[in-house]
Scaffold this motif. Sequence first.
Motif, PDB file in Angstrom:
ATOM      1  N   ALA A  83       0.830  -1.208   0.000  1.00  0.00           N
ATOM      2  CA  ALA A  83       0.000   0.000   0.000  1.00  0.00           C
ATOM      3  C   ALA A  83       0.863   1.256   0.000  1.00  0.00           C
ATOM      4  CB  ALA A  83      -0.928  -0.012   1.213  1.00  0.00           C
ATOM      5  N   ALA A  84       1.964   1.229   0.792  1.00  0.00           N
ATOM      6  CA  ALA A  84       2.858   2.389   0.822  1.00  0.00           C
ATOM      7  C   ALA A  84       3.522   2.604  -0.536  1.00  0.00           C
ATOM      8  CB  ALA A  84       3.913   2.199   1.905  1.00  0.00           C
ATOM      9  N   GLY A  85       3.937   1.513  -1.185  1.00  0.00           N
ATOM     10  CA  GLY A  85       4.526   1.637  -2.516  1.00  0.00           C
ATOM     11  C   GLY A  85       3.534   2.169  -3.533  1.00  0.00           C
ATOM     12  N   HIS A  86       2.290   1.730  -3.437  1.00  0.00           N
ATOM     13  CA  HIS A  86       1.253   2.186  -4.362  1.00  0.00           C
ATOM     14  C   HIS A  86       0.982   3.683  -4.189  1.00  0.00           C
ATOM     15  CE1 HIS A  86      -2.328   2.070  -6.846  1.00  0.00           C
ATOM     16  NE2 HIS A  86      -3.036   2.593  -5.865  1.00  0.00           N
ATOM     17  N   GLU A  87       0.908   4.126  -2.932  1.00  0.00           N
ATOM     18  CA  GLU A  87       0.665   5.552  -2.680  1.00  0.00           C
ATOM     19  C   GLU A  87       1.832   6.392  -3.183  1.00  0.00           C
ATOM     20  OE1 GLU A  87      -2.061   7.035  -1.592  1.00  0.00           O
ATOM     21  OE2 GLU A  87      -3.034   5.074  -1.595  1.00  0.00           O
ATOM     22  N   ALA A  88       3.061   5.914  -2.975  1.00  0.00           N
ATOM     23  CA  ALA A  88       4.221   6.666  -3.466  1.00  0.00           C
ATOM     24  C   ALA A  88       4.245   6.692  -4.990  1.00  0.00           C
ATOM     25  CB  ALA A  88       5.510   6.037  -2.919  1.00  0.00           C
ATOM     26  N   TRP A  89       3.811   5.609  -5.639  1.00  0.00           N
ATOM     27  CA  TRP A  89       3.773   5.582  -7.100  1.00  0.00           C
ATOM     28  C   TRP A  89       2.746   6.587  -7.627  1.00  0.00           C
ATOM     29  CZ3 TRP A  89       0.132   4.798 -10.836  1.00  0.00           C
ATOM     30  CH2 TRP A  89       0.603   4.553 -12.139  1.00  0.00           C
ATOM     31  N   ARG A  90       1.600   6.681  -6.985  1.00  0.00           N
ATOM     32  CA  ARG A  90       0.557   7.604  -7.444  1.00  0.00           C
ATOM     33  C   ARG A  90       0.969   9.056  -7.253  1.00  0.00           C
ATOM     34  NH1 ARG A  90      -5.316   6.498  -5.413  1.00  0.00           N
ATOM     35  NH2 ARG A  90      -4.304   6.844  -3.399  1.00  0.00           N
ATOM     36  N   ASP A  91       1.742   9.332  -6.207  1.00  0.00           N
ATOM     37  CA  ASP A  91       2.156  10.704  -5.924  1.00  0.00           C
ATOM     38  C   ASP A  91       3.453  11.024  -6.663  1.00  0.00           C
ATOM     39  OD1 ASP A  91       2.154  13.206  -4.793  1.00  0.00           O
ATOM     40  OD2 ASP A  91       3.250  12.556  -3.011  1.00  0.00           O
ATOM     41  N   ARG A  92       3.421  10.877  -7.972  1.00  0.00           N
ATOM     42  CA  ARG A  92       4.634  11.055  -8.763  1.00  0.00           C
ATOM     43  C   ARG A  92       4.716  12.463  -9.315  1.00  0.00           C
ATOM     44  NH1 ARG A  92       2.429   6.808 -13.211  1.00  0.00           N
ATOM     45  NH2 ARG A  92       0.781   8.108 -14.090  1.00  0.00           N
ATOM     46  N   ASP A  93       5.932  12.831  -9.643  1.00  0.00           N
ATOM     47  CA  ASP A  93       6.223  14.147 -10.199  1.00  0.00           C
ATOM     48  C   ASP A  93       6.855  13.945 -11.570  1.00  0.00           C
ATOM     49  OD1 ASP A  93       6.973  16.700 -10.823  1.00  0.00           O
ATOM     50  OD2 ASP A  93       8.018  17.092  -8.943  1.00  0.00           O
ATOM     51  N   ALA A  94       6.295  14.611 -12.562  1.00  0.00           N
ATOM     52  CA  ALA A  94       6.790  14.430 -13.927  1.00  0.00           C
ATOM     53  C   ALA A  94       8.222  14.919 -14.095  1.00  0.00           C
ATOM     54  CB  ALA A  94       5.870  15.166 -14.908  1.00  0.00           C
ATOM     55  N   SER A  95       8.672  15.798 -13.211  1.00  0.00           N
ATOM     56  CA  SER A  95      10.013  16.354 -13.367  1.00  0.00           C
ATOM     57  C   SER A  95      11.101  15.462 -12.771  1.00  0.00           C
ATOM     58  CB  SER A  95      10.083  17.734 -12.700  1.00  0.00           C
ATOM     59  OG  SER A  95       9.853  17.629 -11.302  1.00  0.00           O
ATOM     60  N   GLU A  96      10.719  14.466 -11.961  1.00  0.00           N
ATOM     61  CA  GLU A  96      11.735  13.640 -11.317  1.00  0.00           C
ATOM     62  C   GLU A  96      12.207  12.548 -12.273  1.00  0.00           C
ATOM     63  OE1 GLU A  96      10.145  11.819  -7.836  1.00  0.00           O
ATOM     64  OE2 GLU A  96       8.553  10.756  -8.922  1.00  0.00           O
ATOM     65  N   SER A  97      13.439  12.142 -12.078  1.00  0.00           N
ATOM     66  CA  SER A  97      14.004  11.074 -12.899  1.00  0.00           C
ATOM     67  C   SER A  97      13.515   9.720 -12.398  1.00  0.00           C
ATOM     68  CB  SER A  97      15.535  11.124 -12.855  1.00  0.00           C
ATOM     69  OG  SER A  97      15.989  10.868 -11.538  1.00  0.00           O
ATOM     70  N   ARG A  98      13.787   8.692 -13.181  1.00  0.00           N
ATOM     71  CA  ARG A  98      13.358   7.358 -12.775  1.00  0.00           C
ATOM     72  C   ARG A  98      14.086   6.919 -11.503  1.00  0.00           C
ATOM     73  NH1 ARG A  98      14.156   2.355 -16.791  1.00  0.00           N
ATOM     74  NH2 ARG A  98      16.182   2.267 -15.757  1.00  0.00           N
ATOM     75  N   ALA A  99      15.366   7.294 -11.396  1.00  0.00           N
ATOM     76  CA  ALA A  99      16.122   6.941 -10.192  1.00  0.00           C
ATOM     77  C   ALA A  99      15.537   7.623  -8.961  1.00  0.00           C
ATOM     78  CB  ALA A  99      17.591   7.321 -10.364  1.00  0.00           C
ATOM     79  N   GLU A 100      15.155   8.890  -9.126  1.00  0.00           N
ATOM     80  CA  GLU A 100      14.542   9.609  -7.998  1.00  0.00           C
ATOM     81  C   GLU A 100      13.189   9.006  -7.641  1.00  0.00           C
ATOM     82  OE1 GLU A 100      16.398  14.077  -8.769  1.00  0.00           O
ATOM     83  OE2 GLU A 100      14.499  13.475  -9.709  1.00  0.00           O
ATOM     84  N   ARG A 101      12.404   8.612  -8.659  1.00  0.00           N
ATOM     85  CA  ARG A 101      11.110   7.986  -8.391  1.00  0.00           C
ATOM     86  C   ARG A 101      11.303   6.649  -7.674  1.00  0.00           C
ATOM     87  NH1 ARG A 101       9.518   7.347 -13.325  1.00  0.00           N
ATOM     88  NH2 ARG A 101       8.829   9.523 -13.473  1.00  0.00           N
ATOM     89  N   ARG A 102      12.270   5.900  -8.133  1.00  0.00           N
ATOM     90  CA  ARG A 102      12.530   4.603  -7.490  1.00  0.00           C
ATOM     91  C   ARG A 102      12.948   4.790  -6.033  1.00  0.00           C
ATOM     92  NH1 ARG A 102      17.197   0.196  -9.321  1.00  0.00           N
ATOM     93  NH2 ARG A 102      17.050  -1.094  -7.432  1.00  0.00           N
ATOM     94  N   GLU A 103      13.815   5.750  -5.786  1.00  0.00           N
ATOM     95  CA  GLU A 103      14.264   5.991  -4.422  1.00  0.00           C
ATOM     96  C   GLU A 103      13.101   6.403  -3.529  1.00  0.00           C
ATOM     97  OE1 GLU A 103      17.396   8.880  -1.972  1.00  0.00           O
ATOM     98  OE2 GLU A 103      17.263   8.965  -4.159  1.00  0.00           O
ATOM     99  N   ARG A 104      12.211   7.238  -4.032  1.00  0.00           N
ATOM    100  CA  ARG A 104      11.068   7.690  -3.236  1.00  0.00           C
ATOM    101  C   ARG A 104      10.116   6.543  -2.930  1.00  0.00           C
ATOM    102  NH1 ARG A 104       6.369   9.339  -5.047  1.00  0.00           N
ATOM    103  NH2 ARG A 104       7.135   9.620  -7.174  1.00  0.00           N
ATOM    104  N   ILE A 105       9.865   5.688  -3.923  1.00  0.00           N
ATOM    105  CA  ILE A 105       8.968   4.548  -3.714  1.00  0.00           C
ATOM    106  C   ILE A 105       9.565   3.566  -2.719  1.00  0.00           C
ATOM    107  CG2 ILE A 105       7.909   2.554  -4.852  1.00  0.00           C
ATOM    108  CD1 ILE A 105       7.669   4.289  -7.385  1.00  0.00           C
ATOM    109  N   GLU A 106      10.838   3.281  -2.892  1.00  0.00           N
ATOM    110  CA  GLU A 106      11.489   2.357  -1.963  1.00  0.00           C
ATOM    111  C   GLU A 106      11.522   2.925  -0.549  1.00  0.00           C
ATOM    112  OE1 GLU A 106      15.300   1.009  -3.166  1.00  0.00           O
ATOM    113  OE2 GLU A 106      14.611   0.209  -5.093  1.00  0.00           O
TER     114      GLU A 106
END
Length: 228
Positions: A83-106
């Motif tokens: 559930a935490a991973g899903h919420e972090a995935w939904r709260d994404r920012d188009a300006s962030e890189s994939r590495a930054e998105r991965r770090e935030r989700i993890e």
Amino acid sequence: MNDIVPATPHDLSFLGLFLQADPIVKGVMVLLVMASLGCWTIAVEKMLRLRNVRRQAQVFESTARSGERLHPPSTGTSGRIIAAGHEAWRDRDASESRAERRERIERAMRGALAADLRQLQLGLPFLATTGSAAPFIGLFGTVWGIMNSFSAIAASQDTSLSVVAPGIAEALFATAIGLVAAIPAVIAYNKLTTDLGRLQQTFSAGITMLGDRLARERKPHLRAEAAE
């Protein structure tokens, strides 16, 4: 000639040793028995909970490794992580890189895991304290009992074994109870901390793989009804 009154025989059973002991030694014995019961309660409860969480961790890691769609349970550690991973995935920012998105989700999933592990660690300090302190508490009871025995010897002016043995047996019984409380506590603490470390490693491996997949996904990879 005065009749010699035979000495009252001492009861050397466990119950007899307790009932005949000095009040302070009795208090030490009661404290150690209560600590031992508390340790056994904590150990059994934690082992039952860890067995359930261990199954969740194995399913979580194998599913994340295989790339299959995750169907989290309504409750449990794996459900809260997903559930935490899903919420972090939904709260994404188009300006962030994939590495930054991965770090935030993890980071979000590891935060959910850490919260659950803290709950599982409750009671472990009591096991550690009992394991380290119980032998010394029992030794205090032993020293106190032996002091009383020597005082009785001085008062009776009799150093025969029948006079010395009962008091020393009562004193040593306190040390025995201290060891009975400490040894299972130490074993349980070591086992539980080892199991918790393995659980964290299993969940962390799944989180790493799942975080990488989610960082590359454009559509929700997790069910929205994941446990909160």
